[in-house]
Design a protein around this motif. Structure first.
Motif, PDB file in Angstrom:
ATOM      1  N   LEU A 138       0.834  -1.205   0.000  1.00 40.87           N
ATOM      2  CA  LEU A 138       0.000   0.000   0.000  1.00 40.87           C
ATOM      3  C   LEU A 138       0.865   1.251   0.000  1.00 40.87           C
ATOM      4  CD1 LEU A 138      -2.587  -1.066   2.737  1.00 40.87           C
ATOM      5  CD2 LEU A 138      -3.202  -0.461   0.383  1.00 40.87           C
ATOM      6  N   HIS A 139       0.382   2.299  -0.637  1.00 39.93           N
ATOM      7  CA  HIS A 139       0.917   3.666  -0.543  1.00 39.93           C
ATOM      8  C   HIS A 139       2.416   3.828  -0.810  1.00 39.93           C
ATOM      9  CE1 HIS A 139      -2.975   3.941   1.232  1.00 39.93           C
ATOM     10  NE2 HIS A 139      -2.617   3.470   2.414  1.00 39.93           N
ATOM     11  N   PRO A 140       2.967   3.241  -1.850  1.00 35.52           N
ATOM     12  CA  PRO A 140       4.384   3.478  -2.136  1.00 35.52           C
ATOM     13  C   PRO A 140       4.612   4.929  -2.547  1.00 35.52           C
ATOM     14  CG  PRO A 140       3.344   2.364  -3.973  1.00 35.52           C
ATOM     15  CD  PRO A 140       2.314   2.398  -2.879  1.00 35.52           C
ATOM     16  N   LYS A 148      14.975   6.368  -2.243  1.00 36.28           N
ATOM     17  CA  LYS A 148      14.250   5.407  -1.422  1.00 36.28           C
ATOM     18  C   LYS A 148      12.772   5.446  -1.794  1.00 36.28           C
ATOM     19  CE  LYS A 148      17.319   6.086   2.578  1.00 36.28           C
ATOM     20  NZ  LYS A 148      18.059   7.236   2.007  1.00 36.28           N
ATOM     21  N   VAL A 149      12.092   4.353  -1.464  1.00 34.63           N
ATOM     22  CA  VAL A 149      10.633   4.282  -1.640  1.00 34.63           C
ATOM     23  C   VAL A 149      10.043   3.711  -0.356  1.00 34.63           C
ATOM     24  CG1 VAL A 149       8.718   3.264  -2.913  1.00 34.63           C
ATOM     25  CG2 VAL A 149      10.787   3.959  -4.127  1.00 34.63           C
ATOM     26  N   ALA A 150       9.117   4.444   0.235  1.00 34.53           N
ATOM     27  CA  ALA A 150       8.411   3.952   1.421  1.00 34.53           C
ATOM     28  C   ALA A 150       7.134   3.237   0.985  1.00 34.53           C
ATOM     29  CB  ALA A 150       8.083   5.102   2.355  1.00 34.53           C
ATOM     30  N   TYR A 151       6.691   2.309   1.810  1.00 37.13           N
ATOM     31  CA  TYR A 151       5.438   1.609   1.522  1.00 37.13           C
ATOM     32  C   TYR A 151       4.903   0.982   2.805  1.00 37.13           C
ATOM     33  CZ  TYR A 151       8.492  -2.550   1.372  1.00 37.13           C
ATOM     34  OH  TYR A 151       9.401  -3.532   1.665  1.00 37.13           O
ATOM     35  N   VAL A 152       3.654   0.514   2.745  1.00 38.71           N
ATOM     36  CA  VAL A 152       3.013  -0.127   3.894  1.00 38.71           C
ATOM     37  C   VAL A 152       2.728  -1.582   3.540  1.00 38.71           C
ATOM     38  CG1 VAL A 152       0.989  -0.143   5.410  1.00 38.71           C
ATOM     39  CG2 VAL A 152       1.979   2.043   4.674  1.00 38.71           C
ATOM     40  N   LEU A 153       3.118  -2.471   4.449  1.00 41.28           N
ATOM     41  CA  LEU A 153       2.894  -3.906   4.269  1.00 41.28           C
ATOM     42  C   LEU A 153       2.574  -4.524   5.622  1.00 41.28           C
ATOM     43  CD1 LEU A 153       3.010  -6.517   2.534  1.00 41.28           C
ATOM     44  CD2 LEU A 153       5.469  -6.604   3.030  1.00 41.28           C
ATOM     45  N   ILE A 157       5.287   0.134   8.264  1.00 42.13           N
ATOM     46  CA  ILE A 157       5.914   0.999   7.261  1.00 42.13           C
ATOM     47  C   ILE A 157       7.325   0.491   6.983  1.00 42.13           C
ATOM     48  CG2 ILE A 157       6.619   3.354   6.684  1.00 42.13           C
ATOM     49  CD1 ILE A 157       4.574   4.364   8.717  1.00 42.13           C
ATOM     50  N   TYR A 158       7.643   0.376   5.705  1.00 48.20           N
ATOM     51  CA  TYR A 158       8.973  -0.052   5.275  1.00 48.20           C
ATOM     52  C   TYR A 158       9.569   0.996   4.339  1.00 48.20           C
ATOM     53  CZ  TYR A 158       7.815  -4.741   7.008  1.00 48.20           C
ATOM     54  OH  TYR A 158       7.467  -5.806   7.791  1.00 48.20           O
ATOM     55  N   VAL A 159      10.890   0.965   4.228  1.00 47.61           N
ATOM     56  CA  VAL A 159      11.601   1.811   3.278  1.00 47.61           C
ATOM     57  C   VAL A 159      12.526   0.933   2.444  1.00 47.61           C
ATOM     58  CG1 VAL A 159      13.318   3.631   2.990  1.00 47.61           C
ATOM     59  CG2 VAL A 159      11.471   3.920   4.636  1.00 47.61           C
ATOM     60  N   TYR A 160      12.403   1.071   1.137  1.00 46.39           N
ATOM     61  CA  TYR A 160      13.238   0.326   0.188  1.00 46.39           C
ATOM     62  C   TYR A 160      14.337   1.255  -0.317  1.00 46.39           C
ATOM     63  CZ  TYR A 160      14.442  -2.280  -4.093  1.00 46.39           C
ATOM     64  OH  TYR A 160      15.100  -2.954  -5.088  1.00 46.39           O
ATOM     65  N   ASN A 161      15.582   0.808  -0.195  1.00 49.47           N
ATOM     66  CA  ASN A 161      16.735   1.585  -0.639  1.00 49.47           C
ATOM     67  C   ASN A 161      17.065   1.193  -2.079  1.00 49.47           C
ATOM     68  OD1 ASN A 161      19.358   2.630  -1.123  1.00 49.47           O
ATOM     69  ND2 ASN A 161      19.773   2.677   1.080  1.00 49.47           N
ATOM     70  N   GLU A 166      17.518  -3.108  -0.842  1.00 52.00           N
ATOM     71  CA  GLU A 166      17.127  -3.726   0.422  1.00 52.00           C
ATOM     72  C   GLU A 166      16.057  -2.887   1.106  1.00 52.00           C
ATOM     73  OE1 GLU A 166      20.568  -4.319   2.839  1.00 52.00           O
ATOM     74  OE2 GLU A 166      21.434  -5.875   1.530  1.00 52.00           O
ATOM     75  N   SER A 167      15.171  -3.576   1.827  1.00 51.33           N
ATOM     76  CA  SER A 167      14.127  -2.902   2.598  1.00 51.33           C
ATOM     77  C   SER A 167      14.421  -3.016   4.089  1.00 51.33           C
ATOM     78  CB  SER A 167      12.754  -3.524   2.310  1.00 51.33           C
ATOM     79  OG  SER A 167      12.302  -3.220   1.018  1.00 51.33           O
TER      80      SER A 167
END
Length: 206
Positions: A138-140, A148-153, A157-161, A166-167
């Protein structure tokens, strides 16, 4: 004489309106989409204020507002493959400098306003494609620096580098009754009609 003529004209006008008046039924509103407004699929205004992009015919194209017939192809969506498989792109979202784009595929509708997608990151310069996560998220959103890209799983909340692919987790207490980065159905359906509940600051922290 003039009074009688006026009454006659008024009667004819009223009769004509009665004949042309169309009854509105619920099916016109909810089923037949009689009053639905037209829209341009995938329309995005660009940062320069002079151009816009749209997604049509398996392409994302760029157009000047002054001359919409003029177009420049930005992405040929039909040519994009991941692990040899063709992707069906349903929507897209640019980063701040419009050099990268999030591509949304394989939707999973949750409530009326929220949908989880399998998301890919596409670099317009290098033509490289990265999978954000193997699951639907959700919500990238891109960080202001676009690295970076943040998202919801799973309510975290996670951040992908993008540099090391890597997240890492920002929160780790998400569960059924603890929701991070997303709204529950009450806010979405009854109160505020929005779903994303996080944002980046200018220093790329959440």
């Amino acid at each position: 004489m003039h009074k009688h003529l006026f009454i006659l004209l008024l009667f004819l006008s009223t009769s004509l309106q009665a004949q042309t008046k169309k009854e509105i039924v619920l099916e016109d509103i909810w089923k037949n989409n009689t009053f639905r407004q037209d829209f341009v699929s995938g329309f995005r205004s660009m940062k320069d204020g002079l151009h816009y992009t749209e997604m049509n015919d398996s392409k994302i194209t760029k157009h000047p507002f002054a001359n919409p017939q003029e177009s420049q192809e930005l992405i040929d969506l039909s040519a994009i493959r991941f692990d040899g498989n063709k992707l069906t792109i349903l929507d897209y979202q640019f980063n701040d400098d419009e050099s990268k784009v999030l591509l949304f595929t394989e939707p999973d509708h949750i409530y009326r306003h929220s949908t989880a997608y399998k998301v890919y990151i596409y670099d317009l310069q290098s033509k490289q494609l990265q999978l954000l996560n193997s699951e639907r998220v959700l919500h990238p959103s891109f960080s202001p620096q676009s690295d970076k890209v943040a998202y919801v799983l799973n309510n975290n909340i996670y951040v992908y580098n993008l540099l090391n692919a890597e997240s890492f987790a920002i929160t780790d207490d998400g569960q059924f009754n603890i929701i991070n980065g997303n709204c529950d159905w009450v806010y979405e359906e009854r109160l505020l009609s929005f779903t994303k509940a996080y944002t980046w600051d200018t220093k790329a922290t959440i």
